[in-house]
Design an enzyme around this catalytic site. Structure first.
Site, PDB file in Angstrom:
ATOM      1  N   THR A   1      11.810 -12.870  50.224  1.00 44.36           N
ATOM      2  CA  THR A   1      12.025 -14.215  51.022  1.00 44.36           C
ATOM      3  C   THR A   1      10.879 -14.512  51.918  1.00 44.36           C
ATOM      4  OG1 THR A   1      13.060 -12.636  52.625  1.00 44.36           O
ATOM      5  CG2 THR A   1      14.466 -13.643  50.837  1.00 44.36           C
ATOM      6  N   THR A   2       9.938 -13.538  52.247  1.00 42.58           N
ATOM      7  CA  THR A   2       8.744 -13.867  53.104  1.00 42.58           C
ATOM      8  C   THR A   2       7.703 -14.514  52.361  1.00 42.58           C
ATOM      9  OG1 THR A   2       9.389 -11.964  54.417  1.00 42.58           O
ATOM     10  CG2 THR A   2       7.352 -13.087  55.035  1.00 42.58           C
TER      11      THR A   2
ATOM     12  N   ASP B   1      12.809  -9.569  57.701  1.00 38.12           N
ATOM     13  CA  ASP B   1      13.258 -10.264  56.606  1.00 38.12           C
ATOM     14  C   ASP B   1      13.227 -11.705  56.851  1.00 38.12           C
ATOM     15  OD1 ASP B   1      14.707 -10.125  54.189  1.00 38.12           O
ATOM     16  OD2 ASP B   1      16.320 -11.088  55.316  1.00 38.12           O
TER      17      ASP B   1
ATOM     18  N   ASP C   1      18.273  -5.663  50.686  1.00 35.05           N
ATOM     19  CA  ASP C   1      17.038  -5.788  49.744  1.00 35.05           C
ATOM     20  C   ASP C   1      16.724  -4.866  48.483  1.00 35.05           C
ATOM     21  OD1 ASP C   1      16.601  -7.829  51.317  1.00 35.05           O
ATOM     22  OD2 ASP C   1      14.679  -7.455  51.831  1.00 35.05           O
TER      23      ASP C   1
END
Ligand code: ADP
Ligand code: MG
Length: 535
Positions: free
Chosen positions: A102-103, A69, A400
């Protein structure tokens, strides 16, 4: 630097020459900042997508975290460059608003910075680059709306929702049981969702984990789980229709508040004292029984004597329950936390349809399940797994998935994943660049190129030839007007993401582009970095 004293004799430090501060100006400042940002993005790049790598991070006190994550990786990394911290912040805001992606957002920002560097080298003013990026991001966000599709589901047919959650989970370690976990996440969200107001309060979903068992044993409990057991092994393990007294007062005689001396020098005196103590316990138990409690949950412990008495009087009890859990139990069961026995009344009791103690395996690991609670729809996802790291990563992955399900309930629009949306945007932005006559044109075209970096990273991480794969897919999209063609990361045999069921939420993707652009613009506008030099 000198040490001086003011008129009150307090010491203070004088830093003599401000010029000695290390200072970067103009293009140097921008280049240094861009490099810092790029360095962070480079770390995350390999973690993107279903074949992305995981990172292992060790904290100063030796705790090890393994995760995929982006937000977590950056959170745990010890960065002290200010620009790198902006990237951490970027990932955190995506996590806060959307939960997933988020990446991707950091990789996108890194690519934008890389393109900006090239433009700066060609002599384009950073403000013009920033303006061009702003225009381009608006074009991209608007284009996303065009290619977005409505996503139909209802409470009886949760299959589409589950499939979207599976896309999110497919890039995580828990990939192996993505189906089970996705179903659990969707059911949990639907249990607490208010479908009319399109609102989901994720606070009502508690995610608990306990080491042991298999990942497949993860379950959804419609109620609360507390990591405690009944205080006496002979107390009943199942209580139906429980009326729960939630106590923060100890089951023991009051302690003298000032210093007293008790002299016990005869057997009789000791006997009286003991009788007195027993009576205290007895009164307390009686008080609970009088108001109709069938289960006592205590914040404090009680000694064996009281324990025995509770068992004897047939009043099951749980001791040493933490404050947070106590509050949660009170909210869920509609009970009140009672600080004194005198204040116990029947209305203050919490109600639950079923309270049971469940044991796991051959160890004496036991947990208390409080189900069918009176007041709230709170649910708990109870994760099992081989070790602590696995459980922690599962918690993050479930988070997530929960966020994705929530976002879909809020807004039903989706775009296709696997880099297809980015490629489609890139084509649209590139085409729109010709409409601008000024220098912005270059910035806009660079933005389009930066968008390509997401599918490139996906391809690279899956062991495909990045440039060849990307250009093939791009050509296909332009020729056939198919915005759902992306990178076939899992080598399924088709790059049609519609068939592969790889979706992402529209708001998530839009947010990614907007946030990344914002941060890059901010970095580009810094032309003077003043930092204290080392003393
Ligand atoms: P993030 O933290 O940004 O969500 P992930 O590691 O979850 O990063 O990767 C998300 C990216 O992987 C998205 O671009 C998504 O479209 C893509 N992706 C996920 N599953 C697949 C798949 N099965 N095939 C192709 N791409 C996928
Ligand atoms: Mg993801």
């Amino acid at each position: 630097m000198a040490l001086a004293f003011d008129e009150y004799g307090r010491p203070f430090i004088i830093i003599k020459e401000q010029e000695q501060k290390s200072r970067l100006r103009g293009l140097d400042a921008q280049k240094a900042n861009i490099n810092a940002g790029k360095a962070v993005a480079r770390i995350l790049r390999t973690s993107l997508g279903p074949k992305g790598m995981d990172k292992m991070l060790q904290s100063p006190d030796g705790d090890v975290t393994i995760t995929n994550d982006g937000a977590t990786i950056l959170e745990l990394m010890d960065v002290d460059n200010q620009i790198a911290k902006l990237m951490v912040e970027l990932s955190r805001s995506q996590d806060y608003e959307i939960g997933d992606g988020t990446t991707g957002v950091v990789v996108m920002a890194g690519a934008l910075l890389e393109q900006a560097e090239k433009l700066l080298e060609r002599g384009i003013h950073p403000v013009r680059v920033a303006e061009g990026y702003e225009l381009a991001s608006r074009i991209a966000v608007e284009h996303l709306e065009h290619i977005a599709q409505k996503f139909e589901f209802n409470v009886t047919n949760i299959e589409p929702l589950v499939r979207t959650c599976m896309t999110t989970l497919s890039s995580k370690i828990v990939n192996r049981c993505k189906q089970t976990l996705a179903e659990i996440a969707v059911k949990a969200v639907l249990a607490v969702a208010d479908l009319e107001r399109k609102d989901v309060n994720l606070d009502l979903i508690k995610v608990e984990g306990k080491v042991g068992g298999k990942l497949e044993d993860t379950e959804l409990v419609y109620g609360i789980i507390v990591d405690k057991d009944m205080s006496h092994p002979q107390m009943p393990k199942i209580i139906e229709d429980a009326k729960i007294a939630i106590l923060t007062c100890p089951f023991e005689p009051p302690k003298p508040k000032t210093k007293h001396k008790v002299d016990i020098d005869t057997v009789e005196k000791f006997q009286t004292l003991r009788q007195q103590e027993l009576k205290y316990f007895d009164d307390m138990v009686q008080k609970c029984k009088d108001v109709g409690a069938t289960l006592v949950i205590c914040q404090w412990g009680f000694d064996d004597e009281a324990n025995h008495l509770l068992m004897h009087r047939n009043l099951p009890a749980v001791r040493w329950v933490g404050g947070v859990e106590l509050e949660l139990i009170a909210i869920a069961t509609g009970g009140r936390i009672v600080p004194r026995f005198q204040e116990l009344t029947p209305e203050k009791l919490g109600r639950a349809g079923l309270v049971r103690e469940k044991s796991f395996g051959t160890t004496k690991d036991r947990m208390l399940y409080i189900e069918q609670c009176a007041n709230s729809r709170a649910v708990t996802i109870f994760i099992r797994g081989g070790n602590k790291m696995m459980i922690e990563e599962t918690k993050r992955s479930i988070h997530d998935a929960l966020c994705v399900a929530r976002n879909l309930i809020r807004n039903k629009s989706i775009v296709y994943g696997g880099g297809s949306a980015e490629i489609s945007c890139s084509i649209a932005v590139d085409a729109a660049a010709y409409r601008y006559r000024g220098v912005e044109q270059y910035a806009i075209r660079s933005f389009a190129e930066a968008l390509d970096s997401i599918p490139m990273a996906l391809a690279e991480n899956s062991g495909l030839q990045p440039i060849e794969t990307l250009s093939a897919v791009k050509l296909q999209q332009i020729k056939e007007n198919t915005p759902f063609c992306g990178i076939d990361c899992n080598d399924v045999g088709t790059n049609n993401m519609q068939e592969q069921n790889v979706f992402e939420t529209l708001i998530g993707k839009q947010q990614q582009i907007l946030l990344a652009t914002q941060v890059v613009k901010m970095i580009l506008k810094i032309d003077d970095v003043i930092s204290p030099s080392e003393y």
